[in-house]
Write a protein that holds these residues in place. Structure first.
Motif, PDB file in Angstrom:
ATOM      1  N   LEU A  73       5.890   3.779   7.576  1.00  0.00           N
ATOM      2  CA  LEU A  73       4.484   3.376   7.577  1.00  0.00           C
ATOM      3  C   LEU A  73       3.691   4.093   6.488  1.00  0.00           C
ATOM      4  CD1 LEU A  73       3.915   3.282  11.440  1.00  0.00           C
ATOM      5  CD2 LEU A  73       4.270   1.329   9.911  1.00  0.00           C
ATOM      6  N   THR A  74       4.000   5.342   6.249  1.00  0.00           N
ATOM      7  CA  THR A  74       3.313   6.090   5.190  1.00  0.00           C
ATOM      8  C   THR A  74       3.636   5.509   3.821  1.00  0.00           C
ATOM      9  OG1 THR A  74       3.349   8.105   6.541  1.00  0.00           O
ATOM     10  CG2 THR A  74       3.017   8.376   4.164  1.00  0.00           C
ATOM     11  N   ALA A  75       4.894   5.121   3.620  1.00  0.00           N
ATOM     12  CA  ALA A  75       5.279   4.511   2.341  1.00  0.00           C
ATOM     13  C   ALA A  75       4.576   3.175   2.141  1.00  0.00           C
ATOM     14  CB  ALA A  75       6.796   4.335   2.296  1.00  0.00           C
ATOM     15  N   LEU A  76       4.444   2.391   3.200  1.00  0.00           N
ATOM     16  CA  LEU A  76       3.753   1.107   3.081  1.00  0.00           C
ATOM     17  C   LEU A  76       2.288   1.317   2.717  1.00  0.00           C
ATOM     18  CD1 LEU A  76       3.655  -1.979   3.419  1.00  0.00           C
ATOM     19  CD2 LEU A  76       3.215  -1.607   5.864  1.00  0.00           C
ATOM     20  N   ALA A  77       1.643   2.291   3.339  1.00  0.00           N
ATOM     21  CA  ALA A  77       0.240   2.572   3.022  1.00  0.00           C
ATOM     22  C   ALA A  77       0.085   2.971   1.556  1.00  0.00           C
ATOM     23  CB  ALA A  77      -0.285   3.675   3.936  1.00  0.00           C
ATOM     24  N   ALA A  78       1.003   3.795   1.066  1.00  0.00           N
ATOM     25  CA  ALA A  78       0.942   4.204  -0.344  1.00  0.00           C
ATOM     26  C   ALA A  78       1.113   3.002  -1.264  1.00  0.00           C
ATOM     27  CB  ALA A  78       2.009   5.255  -0.625  1.00  0.00           C
ATOM     28  N   LEU A  79       2.024   2.113  -0.909  1.00  0.00           N
ATOM     29  CA  LEU A  79       2.266   0.923  -1.722  1.00  0.00           C
ATOM     30  C   LEU A  79       1.027   0.036  -1.796  1.00  0.00           C
ATOM     31  CD1 LEU A  79       4.385  -0.843  -3.242  1.00  0.00           C
ATOM     32  CD2 LEU A  79       4.880  -1.908  -1.030  1.00  0.00           C
ATOM     33  N   LEU A  80       0.271  -0.043  -0.698  1.00  0.00           N
ATOM     34  CA  LEU A  80      -0.896  -0.929  -0.629  1.00  0.00           C
ATOM     35  C   LEU A  80      -2.186  -0.219  -1.040  1.00  0.00           C
ATOM     36  CD1 LEU A  80      -0.084  -2.782   2.719  1.00  0.00           C
ATOM     37  CD2 LEU A  80       0.230  -3.620   0.379  1.00  0.00           C
ATOM     38  N   GLY A  81      -2.112   1.067  -1.349  1.00  0.00           N
ATOM     39  CA  GLY A  81      -3.289   1.774  -1.813  1.00  0.00           C
ATOM     40  C   GLY A  81      -4.305   2.074  -0.741  1.00  0.00           C
ATOM     41  N   VAL A  82      -3.841   2.312   0.493  1.00  0.00           N
ATOM     42  CA  VAL A  82      -4.764   2.655   1.581  1.00  0.00           C
ATOM     43  C   VAL A  82      -4.470   4.079   2.045  1.00  0.00           C
ATOM     44  CG1 VAL A  82      -4.882   0.242   2.284  1.00  0.00           C
ATOM     45  CG2 VAL A  82      -3.278   1.772   3.433  1.00  0.00           C
ATOM     46  N   ASP A  83      -5.396   4.645   2.807  1.00  0.00           N
ATOM     47  CA  ASP A  83      -5.197   5.993   3.342  1.00  0.00           C
ATOM     48  C   ASP A  83      -3.933   6.023   4.196  1.00  0.00           C
ATOM     49  OD1 ASP A  83      -7.512   6.841   2.151  1.00  0.00           O
ATOM     50  OD2 ASP A  83      -8.724   6.780   3.985  1.00  0.00           O
ATOM     51  N   PRO A  84      -3.147   7.089   4.119  1.00  0.00           N
ATOM     52  CA  PRO A  84      -1.955   7.182   4.960  1.00  0.00           C
ATOM     53  C   PRO A  84      -2.350   7.234   6.428  1.00  0.00           C
ATOM     54  CG  PRO A  84      -2.404   9.287   3.909  1.00  0.00           C
ATOM     55  CD  PRO A  84      -3.331   8.291   3.277  1.00  0.00           C
ATOM     56  N   PRO A  85      -1.568   6.630   7.311  1.00  0.00           N
ATOM     57  CA  PRO A  85      -1.904   6.703   8.731  1.00  0.00           C
ATOM     58  C   PRO A  85      -1.868   8.138   9.231  1.00  0.00           C
ATOM     59  CG  PRO A  85       0.271   5.712   8.401  1.00  0.00           C
ATOM     60  CD  PRO A  85      -0.350   5.849   7.058  1.00  0.00           C
ATOM     61  N   GLU A  86      -2.751   8.426  10.159  1.00  0.00           N
ATOM     62  CA  GLU A  86      -2.784   9.748  10.801  1.00  0.00           C
ATOM     63  C   GLU A  86      -1.926   9.682  12.065  1.00  0.00           C
ATOM     64  OE1 GLU A  86      -5.904  12.510  13.357  1.00  0.00           O
ATOM     65  OE2 GLU A  86      -6.653  10.827  12.167  1.00  0.00           O
ATOM     66  N   PHE A  87      -0.952  10.568  12.193  1.00  0.00           N
ATOM     67  CA  PHE A  87      -0.070  10.618  13.356  1.00  0.00           C
ATOM     68  C   PHE A  87      -0.408  11.861  14.180  1.00  0.00           C
ATOM     69  CE2 PHE A  87       2.312   8.316  10.086  1.00  0.00           C
ATOM     70  CZ  PHE A  87       2.696   7.183  10.785  1.00  0.00           C
TER      71      PHE A  87
END
Length: 448
Positions: A256-270
């Protein structure tokens, strides 16, 4: 209504939502004058977790033998879920005389797999699955695990345990027919009860939005679709973040963190697993809650009830138990189009705060009525009464079947069918049942 001695069998620890449900129900049933004893069913690490508070006694289910349970209680209410660590000790204690199975999940293949493989091999597991679902459920040579949606459709394994219960409860209509067809006793569909008091109110609007997902971050929770929705929207990308409140495996966090980086959004908070108190703190700045599921494996969802109870706009996938929620209380996303619909819904929440607050208020009102412990007890107690009334008849069938078996007559023999019909015709008088047993035994011995 008669006083009932209820054995409540299930997990009883702070990490289990089913245990939280059980605590609320035990308190409600006790307040109505019934005696509730908790029988814990966890195995392994789960068995070592501290117990929840209870209004009555709490025991390990292994501490009582079958005879003690049959003599000590009128009915055993068994919580059945797909987590073997929380439910495994129950599986050999389900009694057709007195067990009402509460099926929290619509899919219990994981439970069956771990139960069988704990003592037997893969061949035994395959035999069990085929015995429950036939050739169509598991073709010769086919792997047990393939596409999850296909596995859930063809071999959910509900019937494996439902056939052994004296009664059964479904929490939504989408799997109730399977239980009704398999269980030999009465069944009921009762919306899951879940109450979380003192939740923080929705935050005041500002130029940022936090979307939360609550519970274990399994792949079927569609968190990647929420991230995709945020990344696909110019209005959301720089202003919206995802907070995952619950356990998440390292591989899922990385994905999920890699997907967020790919889409240019804030990384999810776990956050990892949190206590009930910490959950309230983590919700304080949450604007909306995502409860997407695809496929639907749950019977119903405690997290969606929690989300509605919080008064926040709640996103759901429009199938299974989620499709049974009134359309004016949730933001429904089409299966396989969750990202697109989630993007539109979150943009709407951002642009229409007053309407979004109204939606949240309607959801909150629904949770407080339809999903209360009081409403659940109103529906559950008549089912328990029916199962208790039928217990003498079931005991008579078991006793007479044992006599027939001693004479080499199996359950499919015509004589067994005639005896069963006689038991049914006698009604439920235990004295008549015992008299029939005394009369029948000498007659069969003479015939032998």
């Amino acid at each position: 209504m008669r006083h009932l001695r209820i054995a409540w069998a299930g997990p009883w620890n702070e990490r289990s939502a089913i245990a939280a449900f059980g605590q609320g129900m035990a308190e409600e049933l006790t307040a109505r004058g019934h005696e509730v004893t908790v029988l814990r069913t966890e195995l392994g690490a789960g068995a070592g977790l501290p117990p929840r508070p209870a209004p009555g006694a709490v025991h390990r289910i292994e501490a009582l033998d079958d005879g003690a349970i049959e003599r000590g209680f009128d009915v055993l209410v068994a919580q059945i879920g797909d987590n073997h660590g929380f439910h495994g000790a129950l599986l050999d204690r389900i009694s057709p005389l007195m067990t009402v199975g509460v099926f929290h999940d619509a899919f219990i293949l994981n439970l069956a797999v771990q139960h069988v493989l704990a003592s037997e091999d893969d061949a035994a597991l395959r035999r069990l699955v085929r015995a429950v679902h036939g050739e169509e459920g598991l073709h010769e040579g086919e792997p047990i695990w393939t596409d999850l949606a296909e596995v859930a459709r063809r071999r959910p394994m509900l019937e494996w345990l439902a056939r052994r219960c004296a009664g059964a409860v479904a929490h939504a209509a989408h799997y109730a027919p399977r239980l009704a067809a398999a269980c030999p006793g009465p069944t009921a569909t009762i919306p899951l009860a879940f109450e979380v008091p003192d939740l923080p109110p929705p935050p005041a609007r500002w130029n940022r939005m936090t979307v939360a997902a609550i519970g274990h971050a399994n792949p079927n929770r569609q968190l990647d679709q929420v991230i995709t929705a945020i990344g696909a929207s110019g209005a959301l990308r720089e202003r919206c973040r995802l907070r995952v409140i619950g356990a998440a495996d390292a591989a899922e966090r990385e994905r999920l963190t890699a997907l967020a980086a790919l889409l240019g959004v804030d990384p999810p908070e776990f956050t990892g697993w949190v206590s009930d108190e910490d959950l309230r703190w983590r919700l304080r700045d949450v604007d909306a809650i995502a409860c997407l599921r695809n496929p639907v494996l749950e019977g119903a969802s405690a997290s969606v009830i929690l989300a509605l109870s919080s008064g926040r706009p709640t996103l759901v996938t429009n199938h299974g138990c989620y499709a049974e929620l009134p359309g004016d209380t949730v933001l429904a996303c089409r299966p396989e189009a969750e990202a697109l619909d989630a993007m539109r819904h979150l943009e709407w929440v951002q642009a229409n705060p007053a309407d979004a607050a109204g939606l949240g208020a309607r959801g909150q009102a629904l949770a407080r009525t339809r999903h209360s412990f009081h409403a659940y007890a109103d529906a559950l107690l008549p089912l328990l009464e029916e199962v208790v009334r039928g217990r003498p008849r079931r005991e008579a069938r078991v006793r007479l079947a044992s006599i027939l078996k001693d004479f080499g007559l199996g359950p499919d023999d015509a004589a067994a069918g005639r005896v069963g019909a006689v038991v049914d015709a006698m009604g439920l008088d235990p004295a008549k049942v015992e008299k029939a047993r005394q009369i029948a035994a000498p007659a069969f011995r003479a015939a032998d």
